[in-house]
Design a protein around this motif. Structure first.
Motif, PDB file in Angstrom:
ATOM      1  N   LEU A 173       0.814  -1.216   0.000  1.00 45.03           N
ATOM      2  CA  LEU A 173       0.000   0.000   0.000  1.00 45.03           C
ATOM      3  C   LEU A 173       0.845   1.263   0.000  1.00 45.03           C
ATOM      4  O   LEU A 173       0.489   2.257  -0.609  1.00 45.03           O
ATOM      5  CB  LEU A 173      -1.026   0.012   1.132  1.00 45.03           C
ATOM      6  N   HIS A 174       2.008   1.239   0.637  1.00 42.73           N
ATOM      7  CA  HIS A 174       2.864   2.427   0.720  1.00 42.73           C
ATOM      8  C   HIS A 174       3.572   2.748  -0.600  1.00 42.73           C
ATOM      9  O   HIS A 174       4.190   3.796  -0.729  1.00 42.73           O
ATOM     10  CB  HIS A 174       3.914   2.225   1.826  1.00 42.73           C
ATOM     11  N   GLU A 175       3.458   1.849  -1.602  1.00 43.28           N
ATOM     12  CA  GLU A 175       4.094   2.050  -2.907  1.00 43.28           C
ATOM     13  C   GLU A 175       3.122   2.583  -3.942  1.00 43.28           C
ATOM     14  O   GLU A 175       3.534   2.850  -5.073  1.00 43.28           O
ATOM     15  CB  GLU A 175       4.642   0.713  -3.428  1.00 43.28           C
ATOM     16  N   ARG A 176       1.862   2.726  -3.609  1.00 44.22           N
ATOM     17  CA  ARG A 176       0.818   2.946  -4.605  1.00 44.22           C
ATOM     18  C   ARG A 176       0.085   4.272  -4.401  1.00 44.22           C
ATOM     19  O   ARG A 176      -0.660   4.443  -3.439  1.00 44.22           O
ATOM     20  CB  ARG A 176      -0.201   1.807  -4.539  1.00 44.22           C
ATOM     21  N   ALA A 177       0.265   5.184  -5.342  1.00 40.33           N
ATOM     22  CA  ALA A 177      -0.443   6.466  -5.282  1.00 40.33           C
ATOM     23  C   ALA A 177      -1.953   6.249  -5.297  1.00 40.33           C
ATOM     24  O   ALA A 177      -2.688   6.957  -4.610  1.00 40.33           O
ATOM     25  CB  ALA A 177      -0.025   7.352  -6.453  1.00 40.33           C
TER      26      ALA A 177
ATOM     27  N   VAL B 151      -1.561   8.576   6.544  1.00 39.23           N
ATOM     28  CA  VAL B 151      -0.656   8.749   5.407  1.00 39.23           C
ATOM     29  C   VAL B 151       0.238   9.960   5.660  1.00 39.23           C
ATOM     30  O   VAL B 151      -0.250  11.069   5.804  1.00 39.23           O
ATOM     31  CB  VAL B 151      -1.438   8.947   4.090  1.00 39.23           C
ATOM     32  N   SER B 152       1.525   9.742   5.661  1.00 39.14           N
ATOM     33  CA  SER B 152       2.455  10.852   5.892  1.00 39.14           C
ATOM     34  C   SER B 152       2.729  11.614   4.601  1.00 39.14           C
ATOM     35  O   SER B 152       2.576  11.077   3.491  1.00 39.14           O
ATOM     36  CB  SER B 152       3.775  10.318   6.452  1.00 39.14           C
ATOM     37  N   ALA B 153       3.170  12.844   4.749  1.00 35.10           N
ATOM     38  CA  ALA B 153       3.579  13.643   3.594  1.00 35.10           C
ATOM     39  C   ALA B 153       4.724  12.956   2.861  1.00 35.10           C
ATOM     40  O   ALA B 153       4.790  12.973   1.628  1.00 35.10           O
ATOM     41  CB  ALA B 153       3.968  15.051   4.036  1.00 35.10           C
ATOM     42  N   ALA B 154       5.620  12.339   3.610  1.00 30.56           N
ATOM     43  CA  ALA B 154       6.743  11.630   2.996  1.00 30.56           C
ATOM     44  C   ALA B 154       6.255  10.471   2.126  1.00 30.56           C
ATOM     45  O   ALA B 154       6.813  10.222   1.053  1.00 30.56           O
ATOM     46  CB  ALA B 154       7.692  11.119   4.069  1.00 30.56           C
ATOM     47  N   ALA B 155       5.231   9.780   2.562  1.00 28.98           N
ATOM     48  CA  ALA B 155       4.685   8.673   1.769  1.00 28.98           C
ATOM     49  C   ALA B 155       4.110   9.199   0.457  1.00 28.98           C
ATOM     50  O   ALA B 155       4.309   8.590  -0.601  1.00 28.98           O
ATOM     51  CB  ALA B 155       3.617   7.927   2.562  1.00 28.98           C
ATOM     52  N   LEU B 156       3.411  10.325   0.518  1.00 28.29           N
ATOM     53  CA  LEU B 156       2.854  10.913  -0.705  1.00 28.29           C
ATOM     54  C   LEU B 156       3.973  11.386  -1.630  1.00 28.29           C
ATOM     55  O   LEU B 156       3.858  11.255  -2.852  1.00 28.29           O
ATOM     56  CB  LEU B 156       1.898  12.055  -0.359  1.00 28.29           C
ATOM     57  N   GLU B 157       5.043  11.910  -1.085  1.00 28.76           N
ATOM     58  CA  GLU B 157       6.186  12.346  -1.899  1.00 28.76           C
ATOM     59  C   GLU B 157       6.821  11.165  -2.625  1.00 28.76           C
ATOM     60  O   GLU B 157       7.243  11.298  -3.778  1.00 28.76           O
ATOM     61  CB  GLU B 157       7.229  13.039  -1.023  1.00 28.76           C
ATOM     62  N   ARG B 158       6.881  10.014  -1.962  1.00 31.33           N
ATOM     63  CA  ARG B 158       7.504   8.830  -2.575  1.00 31.33           C
ATOM     64  C   ARG B 158       6.747   8.338  -3.808  1.00 31.33           C
ATOM     65  O   ARG B 158       7.322   7.682  -4.663  1.00 31.33           O
ATOM     66  CB  ARG B 158       7.636   7.704  -1.556  1.00 31.33           C
ATOM     67  N   VAL B 159       5.457   8.643  -3.906  1.00 31.79           N
ATOM     68  CA  VAL B 159       4.668   8.182  -5.054  1.00 31.79           C
ATOM     69  C   VAL B 159       4.328   9.332  -6.013  1.00 31.79           C
ATOM     70  O   VAL B 159       3.478   9.188  -6.889  1.00 31.79           O
ATOM     71  CB  VAL B 159       3.375   7.455  -4.594  1.00 31.79           C
ATOM     72  N   ALA B 160       5.001  10.444  -5.851  1.00 33.95           N
ATOM     73  CA  ALA B 160       4.695  11.649  -6.637  1.00 33.95           C
ATOM     74  C   ALA B 160       4.847  11.427  -8.136  1.00 33.95           C
ATOM     75  O   ALA B 160       4.189  12.094  -8.931  1.00 33.95           O
ATOM     76  CB  ALA B 160       5.555  12.812  -6.172  1.00 33.95           C
TER      77      ALA B 160
END
Length: 164
Positions: free
Chosen positions: A129-133, A147-156
């Motif tokens: 789940l942490h890999e999928r926008a 959901v952290s901001a960092a997690a959202l940045e990783r799938v940007a």
């Protein structure tokens, strides 16, 4: 006769999050119908659902997906909830000819309370789940604390669009 409803209903409700997606047929209608169907599951209440999102296939081919995330309160166990989700997929004509094949409906149990489960049939929280926008953006909409901001940045770099 044992009253199994009483013993099952005694289970305290658990918050569960379900990812929904489709990219075959009328994907938008399929996801909306599945959200409604989640609210009709036994001993389960639909708390909220995200907006719909359009996303590019992730590690797959085919048409864009329509995705959403729903939050449930359920008295079902995690395996029983998974079984109900798979029954909804089957009712929608889900076929699994190969891994990541296009689908009429995909329902993923993302998280079940704070449970950590690793079995042949079910891993929670969902291992990818942490890999999928297409999971993180709708989840962040309805449960921003998950959901952290960092997690959202990783799938940007993954293409995703919130639909109106």
């Amino acid at each position: 006769m044992i009253n199994t409803m009483h013993t099952t209903a005694a289970r305290p409700p658990v918050s569960a999050w379900v990812g929904l997606g489709a990219n075959l047929g009328d994907a938008r209608a399929s996801v909306l119908a599945a959200i409604e169907a989640l609210g009709r599951l036994p001993r389960t209440q639909l708390l909220r659902a995200s907006s719909l999102y359009r996303s590019a296939p992730w590690q797959a081919e085919g048409a864009d997906f329509i995705n959403a995330v729903a939050e449930l309160h359920t008295h079902l166990s995690a395996p029983d909830l998974l079984q109900e989700l798979q029954a909804l997929e089957q009712a929608a004509g889900r076929a699994r000819p190969y891994r990541n094949a296009p689908r009429t409906l995909d329902l993923d149990l993302l998280a079940y309370g704070a449970a950590r489960i690793e079995s042949a049939r079910l891993t929670l929280p969902h291992p990818r789940l942490h890999e999928r926008a297409f999971v993180l953006w709708p989840l962040a909409e309805i449960a921003p604390e998950r959901v952290s901001a960092a997690a959202l940045e990783r799938v940007a770099g993954q293409r995703i669009e919130r639909l109106g």
